[in-house]
Scaffold this motif. Structure first.
Motif, PDB file in Angstrom:
ATOM      1  N   GLY A  17      -2.981   4.716   7.769  1.00 19.22           N
ATOM      2  CA  GLY A  17      -1.548   4.707   7.462  1.00 19.22           C
ATOM      3  C   GLY A  17      -1.322   4.281   6.025  1.00 19.22           C
ATOM      4  N   VAL A  18      -0.070   4.029   5.715  1.00 24.97           N
ATOM      5  CA  VAL A  18       0.270   3.551   4.376  1.00 24.97           C
ATOM      6  C   VAL A  18      -0.259   2.124   4.246  1.00 24.97           C
ATOM      7  CG1 VAL A  18       2.222   2.933   2.901  1.00 24.97           C
ATOM      8  CG2 VAL A  18       2.304   5.001   4.294  1.00 24.97           C
ATOM      9  N   VAL A  19      -0.939   1.818   3.122  1.00 27.02           N
ATOM     10  CA  VAL A  19      -1.448   0.458   2.940  1.00 27.02           C
ATOM     11  C   VAL A  19      -0.528  -0.325   2.007  1.00 27.02           C
ATOM     12  CG1 VAL A  19      -3.880   0.788   3.536  1.00 27.02           C
ATOM     13  CG2 VAL A  19      -3.123   1.319   1.222  1.00 27.02           C
ATOM     14  N   GLY A  20      -0.229  -1.560   2.419  1.00 23.36           N
ATOM     15  CA  GLY A  20       0.645  -2.427   1.622  1.00 23.36           C
ATOM     16  C   GLY A  20      -0.160  -3.257   0.653  1.00 23.36           C
ATOM     17  N   LYS A  21       0.517  -4.203  -0.019  1.00 19.75           N
ATOM     18  CA  LYS A  21      -0.157  -4.849  -1.150  1.00 19.75           C
ATOM     19  C   LYS A  21      -1.364  -5.703  -0.765  1.00 19.75           C
ATOM     20  CE  LYS A  21       3.399  -8.408  -1.879  1.00 19.75           C
ATOM     21  NZ  LYS A  21       4.646  -7.865  -1.412  1.00 19.75           N
ATOM     22  N   ASP A  22      -1.444  -6.200   0.465  1.00 23.57           N
ATOM     23  CA  ASP A  22      -2.628  -6.985   0.839  1.00 23.57           C
ATOM     24  C   ASP A  22      -3.870  -6.112   0.970  1.00 23.57           C
ATOM     25  OD1 ASP A  22      -1.295  -5.809   2.946  1.00 23.57           O
ATOM     26  OD2 ASP A  22      -2.174  -7.160   4.435  1.00 23.57           O
ATOM     27  N   ALA A  23      -3.703  -4.841   1.307  1.00 28.88           N
ATOM     28  CA  ALA A  23      -4.870  -3.958   1.494  1.00 28.88           C
ATOM     29  C   ALA A  23      -5.002  -2.926   0.368  1.00 28.88           C
ATOM     30  CB  ALA A  23      -4.748  -3.231   2.835  1.00 28.88           C
ATOM     31  N   PHE A  24      -4.072  -2.932  -0.552  1.00 32.29           N
ATOM     32  CA  PHE A  24      -4.048  -1.913  -1.607  1.00 32.29           C
ATOM     33  C   PHE A  24      -4.996  -2.321  -2.740  1.00 32.29           C
ATOM     34  CE2 PHE A  24      -2.323   0.321  -5.266  1.00 32.29           C
ATOM     35  CZ  PHE A  24      -1.956   1.548  -4.742  1.00 32.29           C
ATOM     36  N   CYS A  25      -5.897  -1.401  -3.148  1.00 32.79           N
ATOM     37  CA  CYS A  25      -6.877  -1.730  -4.191  1.00 32.79           C
ATOM     38  C   CYS A  25      -6.573  -0.977  -5.487  1.00 32.79           C
ATOM     39  CB  CYS A  25      -8.286  -1.317  -3.776  1.00 32.79           C
ATOM     40  SG  CYS A  25      -8.777  -1.904  -2.180  1.00 32.79           S
ATOM     41  N   ASN A  26      -6.813  -1.658  -6.568  1.00 34.53           N
ATOM     42  CA  ASN A  26      -6.818  -1.025  -7.903  1.00 34.53           C
ATOM     43  C   ASN A  26      -5.536  -0.244  -8.206  1.00 34.53           C
ATOM     44  OD1 ASN A  26      -9.295  -2.152  -8.421  1.00 34.53           O
ATOM     45  ND2 ASN A  26     -10.347  -0.487  -7.376  1.00 34.53           N
ATOM     46  N   ARG A  27      -5.713   0.952  -8.824  1.00 37.26           N
ATOM     47  CA  ARG A  27      -4.555   1.766  -9.240  1.00 37.26           C
ATOM     48  C   ARG A  27      -3.603   0.962 -10.142  1.00 37.26           C
ATOM     49  NH1 ARG A  27      -6.244   6.670  -7.902  1.00 37.26           N
ATOM     50  NH2 ARG A  27      -6.303   7.187  -5.699  1.00 37.26           N
ATOM     51  N   LYS A  28      -4.173   0.020 -10.908  1.00 34.48           N
ATOM     52  CA  LYS A  28      -3.307  -0.857 -11.704  1.00 34.48           C
ATOM     53  C   LYS A  28      -2.580  -0.085 -12.799  1.00 34.48           C
ATOM     54  CE  LYS A  28      -5.244  -5.322 -10.781  1.00 34.48           C
ATOM     55  NZ  LYS A  28      -6.503  -5.260 -10.091  1.00 34.48           N
ATOM     56  N   LYS A  29      -3.306   0.844 -13.434  1.00 39.55           N
ATOM     57  CA  LYS A  29      -2.667   1.603 -14.508  1.00 39.55           C
ATOM     58  C   LYS A  29      -1.569   2.505 -13.936  1.00 39.55           C
ATOM     59  CE  LYS A  29      -3.513   4.744 -18.404  1.00 39.55           C
ATOM     60  NZ  LYS A  29      -2.095   4.856 -18.511  1.00 39.55           N
ATOM     61  N   GLU A  30      -1.899   3.168 -12.813  1.00 42.17           N
ATOM     62  CA  GLU A  30      -0.896   4.053 -12.195  1.00 42.17           C
ATOM     63  C   GLU A  30       0.347   3.261 -11.783  1.00 42.17           C
ATOM     64  OE1 GLU A  30      -4.087   3.958 -11.471  1.00 42.17           O
ATOM     65  OE2 GLU A  30      -4.933   5.968 -11.325  1.00 42.17           O
ATOM     66  N   LEU A  31       0.119   2.065 -11.238  1.00 47.32           N
ATOM     67  CA  LEU A  31       1.257   1.231 -10.829  1.00 47.32           C
ATOM     68  C   LEU A  31       2.143   0.902 -12.028  1.00 47.32           C
ATOM     69  CD1 LEU A  31      -0.172  -1.438  -8.346  1.00 47.32           C
ATOM     70  CD2 LEU A  31       1.882  -0.088  -8.027  1.00 47.32           C
ATOM     71  N   ALA A  32       1.500   0.441 -13.097  1.00 46.53           N
ATOM     72  CA  ALA A  32       2.271   0.045 -14.286  1.00 46.53           C
ATOM     73  C   ALA A  32       2.990   1.259 -14.879  1.00 46.53           C
ATOM     74  CB  ALA A  32       1.336  -0.579 -15.325  1.00 46.53           C
ATOM     75  N   ASP A  33       2.294   2.399 -14.952  1.00 43.46           N
ATOM     76  CA  ASP A  33       2.917   3.611 -15.530  1.00 43.46           C
ATOM     77  C   ASP A  33       4.117   4.050 -14.704  1.00 43.46           C
ATOM     78  OD1 ASP A  33       1.059   3.677 -17.508  1.00 43.46           O
ATOM     79  OD2 ASP A  33      -0.126   5.340 -16.689  1.00 43.46           O
TER      80      ASP A  33
END
Ligand SMILES: Nc1ncnc2c1ncn2[C@@H]1O[C@H](COP(=O)(O)OP(=O)(O)OP(=O)(O)O)[C@@H](O)[C@H]1O
Ligand SMILES: [Mg+2]
Length: 144
Positions: A9-25
């Motif tokens: 399913g959709v993963v929330g912030k406790d299980a979400f990994c990396n993608r830091k650049k995509e998040l910031a962008d």
């Protein structure tokens, strides 16, 4: 050892990994009011990423409504799904949801229920007139 990864399913912030650049962008793009299409092959994490971006937008400046159009099949279900997402984004109490519904969606009939955790949820129905266009206009105008 308990598996720290979640599947399915959709993963929330406790299980979400990396993608830091995509998040910031994406946060920056949304703050700037850009229109975006996020596309990839299936199950690459688009929905999880976007939901996290919406959580990260400063609440004092932005109201975010997440509308899933997959279960919709026409103007009526589109209007109802959108009105629900918008009303729920604007309020956390039943009273205020109804107030938002009356203010923005005068052509739809709201009703309030509670989810398993007791949080209020709103749903909408079309009135008996069966006229879709004015209700659709209201829904499309509401974000503005
Ligand atoms: N950043 C991430 N950290 C941890 N797991 C992730 C991440 N992104 C995706 N996943 C894994 O991939 C699965 C699918 O994620 P998600 O539903 O967000 O993808 P999607 O691209 O929206 O999928 P679909 O194409 O089916 O709509 C999740 O259940 C999770 O197991
Ligand atoms: Mg998805």
């Amino acid at each position: 050892m308990i598996n720290p990864f979640r599947y399915g399913g959709v993963v929330g912030k406790d299980a979400f990994c990396n993608r830091k650049k995509e998040l910031a962008d994406l946060v920056k793009a949304m703050e700037n009011g850009e229109r975006l299409f996020v596309y990839s092959e299936r199950r690459m994490g688009k929905t999880s990423l976007l939901r996290l971006v919406l959580e990260k937008l400063p609440k004092s400046q932005f109201l975010s409504a997440y509308i899933d159009l997959w279960p919709t099949d026409g103007e009526e279900s589109f209007a109802i799904a959108s009105a629900k997402a918008i009303a729920e984004s604007m309020a956390t109490t039943a009273d205020r949801m109804l107030q938002a519904a009356r203010q923005f969606f005068s052509r739809l009939t709201p009703s309030i229920s509670a989810d398993a955790a007791g949080n209020p949820q709103i749903s909408f129905e079309f009135g008996k007139s069966g006229v879709t266009a004015p209700a659709l206009q209201e829904v499309l105008a509401a974000p503005g």
